[in-house]
Enzyme design. Structure first.
Site, short mmCIF file in Angstrom:
data_model
loop_
_atom_site.label_atom_id
_atom_site.label_comp_id
_atom_site.label_asym_id
_atom_site.label_seq_id
_atom_site.Cartn_x
_atom_site.Cartn_y
_atom_site.Cartn_z
N GLU A 1 -7.16 -6.93 4.53
CA GLU A 1 -7.17 -6.38 3.10
C GLU A 1 -5.67 -6.80 2.54
O GLU A 1 -5.89 -7.20 1.09
CB GLU A 1 -7.20 -4.98 3.09
CG GLU A 1 -8.77 -4.39 3.50
CD GLU A 1 -8.83 -2.81 3.87
OE1 GLU A 1 -9.03 -2.10 2.99
OE2 GLU A 1 -8.35 -2.78 5.15
N ARG B 1 -2.36 -2.08 -3.68
CA ARG B 1 -3.70 -1.53 -3.09
C ARG B 1 -3.89 -0.14 -4.02
O ARG B 1 -3.01 0.73 -4.21
CB ARG B 1 -3.94 -1.08 -1.80
CG ARG B 1 -5.11 -0.39 -1.46
CD ARG B 1 -5.00 0.31 -0.09
NE ARG B 1 -6.34 0.84 0.25
CZ ARG B 1 -6.77 2.06 0.60
NH1 ARG B 1 -5.60 2.50 1.44
NH2 ARG B 1 -7.79 2.45 0.84
N HIS C 1 -13.25 1.00 0.55
CA HIS C 1 -12.95 -0.26 1.35
C HIS C 1 -13.73 -1.55 0.61
O HIS C 1 -13.95 -2.51 1.38
CB HIS C 1 -14.15 -0.21 2.54
CG HIS C 1 -13.52 0.88 3.42
ND1 HIS C 1 -14.59 1.72 4.12
CD2 HIS C 1 -12.27 1.43 3.79
CE1 HIS C 1 -13.66 2.47 5.12
NE2 HIS C 1 -12.34 2.39 4.94
N ARG D 1 -14.21 12.15 9.56
CA ARG D 1 -15.18 12.55 8.59
C ARG D 1 -16.55 12.61 8.98
O ARG D 1 -16.99 11.78 9.86
CB ARG D 1 -15.18 11.69 7.26
CG ARG D 1 -13.71 11.48 6.92
CD ARG D 1 -13.91 10.81 5.42
NE ARG D 1 -12.57 10.26 4.88
CZ ARG D 1 -12.02 9.02 4.94
NH1 ARG D 1 -12.84 8.01 5.00
NH2 ARG D 1 -10.83 9.02 4.38
N ASN E 1 0.86 -1.17 0.03
CA ASN E 1 0.04 -0.15 -0.02
C ASN E 1 0.91 1.26 -0.13
O ASN E 1 1.74 1.52 1.02
CB ASN E 1 -0.89 -0.08 1.27
CG ASN E 1 -2.03 1.15 1.18
OD1 ASN E 1 -1.85 1.90 0.34
ND2 ASN E 1 -2.94 0.88 2.31
#
Ligand code: ADP
Length: 395
Positions: free
Chosen positions: A379, A88, A177, A236, A7
């Site tokens: 992930e 990713r 996601h 957020r 990533n």
């Protein structure tokens, strides 16, 4: 076979080296502050964590150091041992519905979506190019955060705005996601031995999204054109009335981009509590009776519960609800607060079963109308599995 799951951010590079099909993590680590004067990297291997302070002018140097370290530490004996690198990638637009083998041509196509993810996609692409340079003969695979959501129908992904916003400017819901939700759906489908499940998958970490899945296909998801939409998150806001931007611009003179930054970085748990974006800090303050921390927690739980109820309706009754990521896997308090708010769906928490962290477990009573499972996400493993699949096909 050994697969690297990667990533890359604008100044960082996270990696996990995984042995497949055994699914064993061999080593993992993080390169930080790439391009700055105080860069360093940490490698975890065999229960040890080694940090090296060294200037890393760019991602290619970081990748070179990574490979050298893997060889010097006898984690691998040669470059050829790494049979694929899975990257990713945040945004694949409408185009990339599956993981793909990355070539220069594919990178060009992905870079068309840089406008849609200006912070992430260019950094992801830079990471891929660095690996292509250092490992030119190794298979590179792109795994998109948006890909799993490309099954959404137009009636779900469109916003009710002038249609030309979509036609001319690609304004639509993309969802994020996706790799995590796909992993969760795969895990729960294997556990319950069914491939026709209607799943409400709740990824609740610092970022958070809820996804409605029917028979392996996403029907709807709570994040939108960007990851700002949907449930309330660590920093957020989640869904708000879009007119607030113009109003706050008039009141404060702050630009749309400054205000959007506040919605992304200064809102959510942090904004409401005024304490922290970290749910552990907010939980502790709430326990101490801090009213804004209590308010933030209640809002957080309620917004997740509302999405679950909405998706239960959309799916015409879910078979199973799953909770994952930092908060979902670890916070029994937040799990209870959420489940208490969906009791109208017949969901009943078993508080004894809920008293744990970080494992795959059922947390509802036998007579709960919908079973709720905690399913740890992975992930990195999902990225590695996709890479292995393409590597085997490519042989
Ligand atoms: P990211 O979106 O950055 O991947 P994570 O999935 O790691 O985020 O989730 C981070 C969140 O998980 C933080 O809010 C953190 O407080 C929360 N978390 C981690 N461990 C615990 C715990 N033991 N109890 C409550 N919350 C936790």
């Amino acid at each position: 076979m050994k697969i690297l799951s990667v990533n890359a951010g604008s100044s960082s590079l996270k990696f996990t080296l995984i042995e497949l099909p055994a699914k064993d993590v061999i080593a993992s680590g993080l390169f930080e502050k790439i391009g700055l004067n105080d860069s360093c990297y940490t490698i975890k291997y065999n229960g040890e964590k080694i940090t090296t302070n060294e200037i890393l002018p760019d991602h290619s140097v970081a990748v070179r150091k990574l490979i050298d370290a893997l060889i010097n530490m006898h984690i691998i004996s040669s470059l050829e041992e790494i049979e694929g690198v899975g990257h990713r990638m945040v945004h694949g637009g409408q185009e990339f519905s599956k993981s793909v083998i990355l070539t220069e041509d594919v990178l060009e196509r992905i870079s068309k979506y840089n406008d849609l993810a200006p912070l992430h996609n260019p950094a992801n692409i830079m990471g891929v190019r660095a690996f292509m340079k250092v490992l030119p003969n190794t298979l590179q695979v792109g795994v998109f955060d948006t890909a799993f959501h490309t099954t959404m129908a137009e009636k779900e992904f469109l916003y009710p705005v002038p249609y030309e916003w979509y036609e001319k400017y690609n304004v639509r819901k993309y969802g994020f996601h996706g790799t995590s939700h796909r992993y969760i759906n795969k895990t729960i489908s294997e556990l319950l031995n069914r491939n026709d499940l209607k799943v409400i998958s709740c990824h609740i970490g610092n970022g958070g999204s809820i996804t409605a899945i029917d028979s392996g296909k996403v029907v709807d998801t709570s994040m939108g054109f960007t990851p700002l939409a949907g449930i309330m998150m660590g920093t957020r806001s989640g869904d708000i009335d879009a007119s607030i931007l113009e109003y706050m611009n008039n009141k404060t003179g702050k630009s749309v981009s400054e205000l959007t930054n506040e919605l992304n970085k200064k809102s959510g748990l942090l904004g409401v509590s005024g304490i922290s974006s970290d749910s552990r800090d907010v939980e502790q303050a709430a326990l101490n009776g801090n009213p804004r921390a209590i308010l933030a927690q209640e809002m957080y739980a309620q917004k997740i519960a509302n999405y679950i109820a909405m998706y239960n309706n959309l799916l015409n009754g879910a078979d199973v609800i799953t909770l994952t990521a930092g908060v979902g896997e670890n916070s029994k308090t937040m799990r209870k607060m959420i489940l208490d708010r969906i009791s109208s769906l017949g969901v009943k928490i078993d508080e004894e079963k809920n008293d744990f962290r970080g494992e795959l477990r059922l947390i509802t009573t036998d007579d709960s109308k919908i079973p709720v499972y905690v399913v740890p996400t992975d992930e990195e493993l999902m990225i590695a599995l996709d890479t292995m699949e393409l590597a085997l096909k490519n042989e």
